[in-house]
Scaffold this motif. Structure first.
Motif, PDB file in Angstrom:
ATOM      1  N   MET A   1       0.851  -1.180   0.000  1.00 36.49           N
ATOM      2  CA  MET A   1       0.000   0.000   0.000  1.00 36.49           C
ATOM      3  C   MET A   1       0.894   1.240   0.000  1.00 36.49           C
ATOM      4  SD  MET A   1      -2.539   1.274   3.097  1.00 36.49           S
ATOM      5  CE  MET A   1      -2.610  -0.369   3.687  1.00 36.49           C
ATOM      6  N   LYS A   2       0.538   2.184  -0.848  1.00 37.09           N
ATOM      7  CA  LYS A   2       1.275   3.449  -0.892  1.00 37.09           C
ATOM      8  C   LYS A   2       0.949   4.270   0.345  1.00 37.09           C
ATOM      9  CE  LYS A   2       0.716   4.045  -5.804  1.00 37.09           C
ATOM     10  NZ  LYS A   2       0.224   4.977  -6.800  1.00 37.09           N
ATOM     11  N   GLU A   3       1.961   4.954   0.883  1.00 39.04           N
ATOM     12  CA  GLU A   3       1.745   5.831   2.025  1.00 39.04           C
ATOM     13  C   GLU A   3       2.441   7.166   1.791  1.00 39.04           C
ATOM     14  OE1 GLU A   3       0.790   3.463   6.020  1.00 39.04           O
ATOM     15  OE2 GLU A   3       2.929   3.753   5.685  1.00 39.04           O
ATOM     16  N   ILE A   4       1.927   8.182   2.454  1.00 33.56           N
ATOM     17  CA  ILE A   4       2.509   9.515   2.410  1.00 33.56           C
ATOM     18  C   ILE A   4       2.450  10.068   3.837  1.00 33.56           C
ATOM     19  CG2 ILE A   4       0.295  10.655   1.861  1.00 33.56           C
ATOM     20  CD1 ILE A   4       1.888  12.593   0.049  1.00 33.56           C
ATOM     21  N   THR A   5       3.475  10.813   4.227  1.00 33.73           N
ATOM     22  CA  THR A   5       3.429  11.411   5.557  1.00 33.73           C
ATOM     23  C   THR A   5       2.560  12.665   5.501  1.00 33.73           C
ATOM     24  OG1 THR A   5       5.332  12.866   5.224  1.00 33.73           O
ATOM     25  CG2 THR A   5       5.791  10.611   6.046  1.00 33.73           C
ATOM     26  N   HIS A  58      -6.406  10.187  -8.451  1.00 35.61           N
ATOM     27  CA  HIS A  58      -5.703   9.642  -7.290  1.00 35.61           C
ATOM     28  C   HIS A  58      -6.370  10.195  -6.026  1.00 35.61           C
ATOM     29  CE1 HIS A  58      -2.032   7.834  -5.536  1.00 35.61           C
ATOM     30  NE2 HIS A  58      -2.402   8.588  -4.523  1.00 35.61           N
ATOM     31  N   HIS A  59      -6.489   9.367  -4.992  1.00 32.33           N
ATOM     32  CA  HIS A  59      -7.130   9.782  -3.746  1.00 32.33           C
ATOM     33  C   HIS A  59      -6.192   9.538  -2.563  1.00 32.33           C
ATOM     34  CE1 HIS A  59     -11.021  10.216  -5.756  1.00 32.33           C
ATOM     35  NE2 HIS A  59     -10.684   9.111  -6.406  1.00 32.33           N
ATOM     36  N   PHE A  60      -6.150  10.505  -1.658  1.00 31.84           N
ATOM     37  CA  PHE A  60      -5.393  10.396  -0.415  1.00 31.84           C
ATOM     38  C   PHE A  60      -6.401  10.149   0.698  1.00 31.84           C
ATOM     39  CE2 PHE A  60      -2.924  12.897  -3.336  1.00 31.84           C
ATOM     40  CZ  PHE A  60      -1.662  12.340  -3.223  1.00 31.84           C
ATOM     41  N   ILE A  61      -6.205   9.064   1.457  1.00 33.46           N
ATOM     42  CA  ILE A  61      -7.178   8.650   2.456  1.00 33.46           C
ATOM     43  C   ILE A  61      -6.611   8.916   3.854  1.00 33.46           C
ATOM     44  CG2 ILE A  61      -8.694   6.783   3.209  1.00 33.46           C
ATOM     45  CD1 ILE A  61      -8.984   7.486   0.193  1.00 33.46           C
ATOM     46  N   VAL A  62      -7.397   9.627   4.681  1.00 27.35           N
ATOM     47  CA  VAL A  62      -6.933  10.013   6.015  1.00 27.35           C
ATOM     48  C   VAL A  62      -7.955   9.620   7.083  1.00 27.35           C
ATOM     49  CG1 VAL A  62      -7.865  12.370   5.892  1.00 27.35           C
ATOM     50  CG2 VAL A  62      -5.906  11.922   7.369  1.00 27.35           C
ATOM     51  N   CYS A  63      -7.450   9.266   8.259  1.00 28.01           N
ATOM     52  CA  CYS A  63      -8.302   9.022   9.427  1.00 28.01           C
ATOM     53  C   CYS A  63      -7.589   9.626  10.640  1.00 28.01           C
ATOM     54  CB  CYS A  63      -8.590   7.526   9.615  1.00 28.01           C
ATOM     55  SG  CYS A  63      -7.156   6.547  10.100  1.00 28.01           S
ATOM     56  N   SER A  69      -7.867   4.387   7.635  1.00 25.84           N
ATOM     57  CA  SER A  69      -7.581   4.806   6.259  1.00 25.84           C
ATOM     58  C   SER A  69      -6.845   3.691   5.517  1.00 25.84           C
ATOM     59  CB  SER A  69      -6.786   6.114   6.234  1.00 25.84           C
ATOM     60  OG  SER A  69      -5.610   6.023   7.017  1.00 25.84           O
ATOM     61  N   GLY A  70      -6.030   2.921   6.227  1.00 26.34           N
ATOM     62  CA  GLY A  70      -5.366   1.773   5.610  1.00 26.34           C
ATOM     63  C   GLY A  70      -6.369   0.742   5.139  1.00 26.34           C
ATOM     64  N   LYS A  71      -7.390   0.483   5.965  1.00 24.79           N
ATOM     65  CA  LYS A  71      -8.453  -0.457   5.573  1.00 24.79           C
ATOM     66  C   LYS A  71      -9.211   0.068   4.356  1.00 24.79           C
ATOM     67  CE  LYS A  71      -9.093  -2.418  10.130  1.00 24.79           C
ATOM     68  NZ  LYS A  71      -9.867  -2.441  11.342  1.00 24.79           N
ATOM     69  N   ALA A  72      -9.492   1.376   4.350  1.00 24.18           N
ATOM     70  CA  ALA A  72     -10.178   1.982   3.203  1.00 24.18           C
ATOM     71  C   ALA A  72      -9.322   1.846   1.948  1.00 24.18           C
ATOM     72  CB  ALA A  72     -10.494   3.448   3.481  1.00 24.18           C
ATOM     73  N   CYS A  73      -8.011   2.057   2.090  1.00 26.75           N
ATOM     74  CA  CYS A  73      -7.107   1.931   0.940  1.00 26.75           C
ATOM     75  C   CYS A  73      -7.111   0.506   0.387  1.00 26.75           C
ATOM     76  CB  CYS A  73      -5.684   2.333   1.329  1.00 26.75           C
ATOM     77  SG  CYS A  73      -5.441   4.111   1.489  1.00 26.75           S
ATOM     78  N   GLU A  74      -7.092  -0.483   1.275  1.00 24.67           N
ATOM     79  CA  GLU A  74      -7.125  -1.882   0.831  1.00 24.67           C
ATOM     80  C   GLU A  74      -8.389  -2.152   0.023  1.00 24.67           C
ATOM     81  OE1 GLU A  74      -6.669  -4.456   4.218  1.00 24.67           O
ATOM     82  OE2 GLU A  74      -4.695  -3.607   4.699  1.00 24.67           O
ATOM     83  N   PHE A  75      -9.538  -1.709   0.541  1.00 24.26           N
ATOM     84  CA  PHE A  75     -10.800  -1.930  -0.161  1.00 24.26           C
ATOM     85  C   PHE A  75     -10.803  -1.200  -1.506  1.00 24.26           C
ATOM     86  CE2 PHE A  75     -15.012  -0.371  -1.343  1.00 24.26           C
ATOM     87  CZ  PHE A  75     -15.668  -1.581  -1.539  1.00 24.26           C
ATOM     88  N   LEU A  76     -10.443   0.083  -1.487  1.00 29.02           N
ATOM     89  CA  LEU A  76     -10.489   0.883  -2.719  1.00 29.02           C
ATOM     90  C   LEU A  76      -9.509   0.357  -3.767  1.00 29.02           C
ATOM     91  CD1 LEU A  76     -10.863   4.358  -1.024  1.00 29.02           C
ATOM     92  CD2 LEU A  76     -12.564   3.249  -2.483  1.00 29.02           C
ATOM     93  N   TYR A  81      -9.145   1.513  -7.589  1.00 27.40           N
ATOM     94  CA  TYR A  81      -8.850   2.919  -7.327  1.00 27.40           C
ATOM     95  C   TYR A  81      -7.378   3.100  -6.997  1.00 27.40           C
ATOM     96  CZ  TYR A  81     -13.802   4.041  -7.211  1.00 27.40           C
ATOM     97  OH  TYR A  81     -15.114   4.221  -7.551  1.00 27.40           O
ATOM     98  N   GLU A  82      -6.820   4.224  -7.393  1.00 24.38           N
ATOM     99  CA  GLU A  82      -5.444   4.572  -7.054  1.00 24.38           C
ATOM    100  C   GLU A  82      -5.496   5.417  -5.782  1.00 24.38           C
ATOM    101  OE1 GLU A  82      -1.496   6.718  -8.874  1.00 24.38           O
ATOM    102  OE2 GLU A  82      -3.213   6.396 -10.188  1.00 24.38           O
ATOM    103  N   VAL A  83      -4.981   4.862  -4.692  1.00 26.87           N
ATOM    104  CA  VAL A  83      -5.088   5.514  -3.388  1.00 26.87           C
ATOM    105  C   VAL A  83      -3.758   5.504  -2.647  1.00 26.87           C
ATOM    106  CG1 VAL A  83      -7.560   5.056  -3.061  1.00 26.87           C
ATOM    107  CG2 VAL A  83      -5.889   3.344  -2.353  1.00 26.87           C
TER     108      VAL A  83
END
Length: 99
Positions: A1-5, A58-63, A69-76, A81-83
């Motif tokens: 999974m891609k991550e960004i700080t 592209h979507h950046f997912i935050v919680c 947000s990691g769970k959302a990224c896995e699903f998307l 989806y590119e997340v």
């Protein structure tokens, strides 16, 4: 999974307009403040509201901390989806917030 700080995301927001940021926290968490321009879709609503997200963007997912947000990224990601997960979430966010 891609991550960004959160620091990298804040810098990206300064140089790129129209980033797609999805906040998957609960209503009471979002009421305390969210990233300006972010769209609020609770994690539990992602499957039924996925059509509100453009698959060509592209979507950046935050919680709060990065777990939900990691769970959302896995699903998307599984839906094509590119997340990117925002590591550390709102706990690490030092930028502006809107209430």
């Amino acid at each position: 999974m891609k991550e960004i700080t959160t620091t990298e995301l804040a810098k990206k927001m300064e140089t790129e307009k129209g980033l797609n940021i999805i906040d998957v926290r609960e209503d009471e968490e979002v009421a305390q403040g969210m990233i300006p321009g972010a769209k609020h879709i609770r994690l539990s609503e992602i499957p039924e509201r996925v059509n509100e997200m453009d698959k060509n963007q592209h979507h950046f997912i935050v919680c709060r901390s990065g777990g939900r947000s990691g769970k959302a990224c896995e699903f998307l990601s599984s839906q094509g989806y590119e997340v990117t997960n925002v590591a550390g979430g709102m706990l690490d966010w030092n930028g502006e917030v809107k209430k």
